[in-house]
Scaffold this active site. Sequence first.
Site, PDB file in Angstrom:
ATOM      1  N   ARG A  99      31.414  63.745  53.783  1.00  0.00           N
ATOM      2  CA  ARG A  99      30.084  64.384  53.794  1.00  0.00           C
ATOM      3  C   ARG A  99      29.322  63.840  52.599  1.00  0.00           C
ATOM      4  NH1 ARG A  99      28.605  70.630  54.704  1.00  0.00           N
ATOM      5  NH2 ARG A  99      29.034  69.899  56.822  1.00  0.00           N
TER       6      ARG A  99
ATOM      7  N   ARG B  46      32.653  75.596  56.287  1.00  0.00           N
ATOM      8  CA  ARG B  46      33.265  75.472  57.611  1.00  0.00           C
ATOM      9  C   ARG B  46      33.852  74.081  57.876  1.00  0.00           C
ATOM     10  NH1 ARG B  46      30.062  79.466  57.651  1.00  0.00           N
ATOM     11  NH2 ARG B  46      28.783  78.071  56.417  1.00  0.00           N
ATOM     12  N   THR B  47      33.050  73.056  57.648  1.00  0.00           N
ATOM     13  CA  THR B  47      33.492  71.719  58.063  1.00  0.00           C
ATOM     14  C   THR B  47      34.753  71.316  57.303  1.00  0.00           C
ATOM     15  OG1 THR B  47      31.205  71.178  58.509  1.00  0.00           O
ATOM     16  CG2 THR B  47      32.718  69.324  58.361  1.00  0.00           C
TER      17      THR B  47
ATOM     18  N   HIS C 293      25.601  65.074  62.409  1.00  0.00           N
ATOM     19  CA  HIS C 293      26.788  65.884  62.124  1.00  0.00           C
ATOM     20  C   HIS C 293      27.550  66.004  63.447  1.00  0.00           C
ATOM     21  CE1 HIS C 293      29.448  68.755  60.493  1.00  0.00           C
ATOM     22  NE2 HIS C 293      28.601  69.593  59.913  1.00  0.00           N
TER      23      HIS C 293
ATOM     24  N   LYS D  89      31.641  59.638  37.248  1.00  0.00           N
ATOM     25  CA  LYS D  89      31.661  58.496  36.316  1.00  0.00           C
ATOM     26  C   LYS D  89      30.814  57.348  36.837  1.00  0.00           C
ATOM     27  CE  LYS D  89      36.487  59.440  35.160  1.00  0.00           C
ATOM     28  NZ  LYS D  89      37.841  58.923  35.399  1.00  0.00           N
TER      29      LYS D  89
HETATM   30  C1  NCD Z   1      25.609  72.483  58.641  1.00  0.00           C
HETATM   31  C2  NCD Z   1      25.442  71.234  57.811  1.00  0.00           C
HETATM   32  O1  NCD Z   1      26.104  71.038  56.805  1.00  0.00           O
HETATM   33  O2  NCD Z   1      24.631  70.413  58.213  1.00  0.00           O
HETATM   34  N1  NCD Z   1      26.687  73.274  58.218  1.00  0.00           N
HETATM   35  C3  NCD Z   1      27.867  73.121  58.890  1.00  0.00           C
HETATM   36  O3  NCD Z   1      28.528  72.130  58.781  1.00  0.00           O
HETATM   37  N2  NCD Z   1      28.209  74.104  59.745  1.00  0.00           N
HETATM   38  C4  NCD Z   1      24.374  73.278  58.768  1.00  0.00           C
HETATM   39  C5  NCD Z   1      23.636  73.657  57.525  1.00  0.00           C
HETATM   40  O4  NCD Z   1      24.071  73.404  56.414  1.00  0.00           O
HETATM   41  O5  NCD Z   1      22.574  74.243  57.697  1.00  0.00           O
END
Ligand code: NCD
Length: 474
Positions: free
Chosen positions: A118, A68-69, A146, A97
Site C-alpha cells: 500500500r 482491514r486490508t 484497490h 532513512k
Molecule cells: C479503503 C482504502 O484504503 O482505500 N479502505 C480499505 O482498504 N477498506 C477505503 C478508505 O480508506 O476510504
Amino acid sequence: MDKKNPRRFRHLTSINDLRIDEIEALFSLADRYLHELGDPHTPYRIGQSIQVASGSILATLFYEPSTRTRLSFETAMIRLGGKSISSADPATSSAAKGESLADTVRVASNYADVLVIRHPRDGAARFASDFASVPVINGGDGAHEHPTQTLCDLFTLKKENKNLNELNVAISGDLKGSRTIHSFVYALARFGAGVTLLPAHGMDLPEHVYWRLLHEYKCSPDRPVGNADPEVDALYVTADQPHQLALIAEPDAIDDLLKKDPKRTKKAIDAVYVTRFQKERWVDKDQDYPTVDANFLKGKEFLHSSVMHPLPRVGELDVAFDDDPRAVYFRQAAYGVPIRMALTSLLLSLSQKEVLEPFETGFRPSHHILYEQPREVGGQCTNPNCIVHDPLDGKYALNKFHIIDGKVPRLRCHYCENDIETFFVANRRQKTYELAVQRHQLPKNPSDTIFFTSEKNAQDVGYVPRAPRRATHS
Ligand code: NCD
C-alpha cells in the site's frame, strides 16, 4: 512473467489484471474456504485454519494507514497455515532513512513469497512489480486502484444473492479520490452492471476513468449529480451539522433519474456504495460532503439495496443504519479473509488443479503496445501524484506508456493509467516531432518512437517540428 526470473508467477496491480473467469474461479475458492472453514455461528466468518501454505511467508509493506486490508491479508495467510511479516509504519522502516520502494521491494522479495503493498503514489504497485521477484498484490496505490477491495465488494454482492451480471449500483461520495471506487466501477462495467454516480460536489470520477468506462467497457453511467449538471445541487439539502450535506430522498430524485432511462425505470437499485471523503488526497480538506442515512434510503428503489462501504466511515454513513438488514458493510469487511485466502492461494499456486488452471495463463496482457522511454528524453506522465514523480522512486522509473488508438489517440501511463490527450509523436532517428492527432497512423515500432507532452519538451532536447506531410494524389 519477469524476464530475469524464469519462475512462473503473476501480480495483481489492477482489477483489470484479472479476467472475469478468473474472478469467478477465485470466488468459488473463497466460497469453498467459507464452507469448509467457516465459523458455524457466524456464516461469513472464517473460524478454522488449514496447512496448505505452511512454509510460505506473506509480507505487507504499507506506507499508508490500514486496518482491514493489512489485518485480513495477514489473517488470511495464517489461516492458510503460512506466516506473515509486516512493515506497516514507514517511520520505523528504512523508508524513514530515504530508501526507495524499488530497493525495498528487491530486498523484501528475498524475505517473503508474496508482497502486499500500500502506497500513497498512484501506480506504485505496478512500479513495484517491475522490481519484485515474487508476486505483488496492490493493497491500494494512491487514488489509482484497490483491486482486492473490489473482490470483497463483488463477493459480498454475490453472497447477498445478487446476480453480478444484472446489477444496478449507485455510488456515492468522493468518486475522484477513492481508489476503491475506481477498481469497483471497472469491474461493475465489465460484468455488465448499470452504474449511477452520486458524487459529492466537485468529486466526480476522474475523466480517464469515465472515458474507460464509456469507450473500453461500454458502460455509460448515469450521473444525476455532478458539477456540469444543474440538477445536481437539487439533490442535496443542508443537514444540521456544518459542512455536512444530506442526499435527499424526496422529491425522489433517483426516481426521476430512473424515469429518464426507460431501461432502468423498473429496475431497483441492488446496491448503494458509500465512501468517505479521502481528505488525504485533497488540498482543500474542508469541503461539503453528503451523508447517507435511513431517510435517503427510504425510496422504493432502495427496498432491497445492499448498503456497502469499504470502511472506515467518518460520518458519511449514519451509524443508526447499522441494524437495518440492508447494511452489509461489516460482512463486506469480514469477507476480506476468505477472499484474500483465495487470492494468496492462487497466486502462490497452493490450490487444487481445477481452480488453479485459469491462473496459470499468466498476467492479463494489455493489448496496447508498451513504449518504454528513457527518463531523460521524452515526456513524463502528467499526473503529479504518479510514482514517476516521486523524489526517490522517480529515479528508477522509466516513462512507460501505452497508446490507446482511436479517432483521438491517448497516451496512457503504464503505472498510474492516467491518460494524456494532447501529445507529440517523435521519430528518434530523424529527431522530428508532430502532434499525435495529426498522424494518420501511430508508429508501431516502439524503438524508433518517443513521445513528448509539449513542444517545449521536444525542443529542449533538440527535436524539430516535422515538415507538413504532403497530400498524396492518385
Ligand atoms: C479503503 C482504502 O484504503 O482505500 N479502505 C480499505 O482498504 N477498506 C477505503 C478508505 O480508506 O476510504
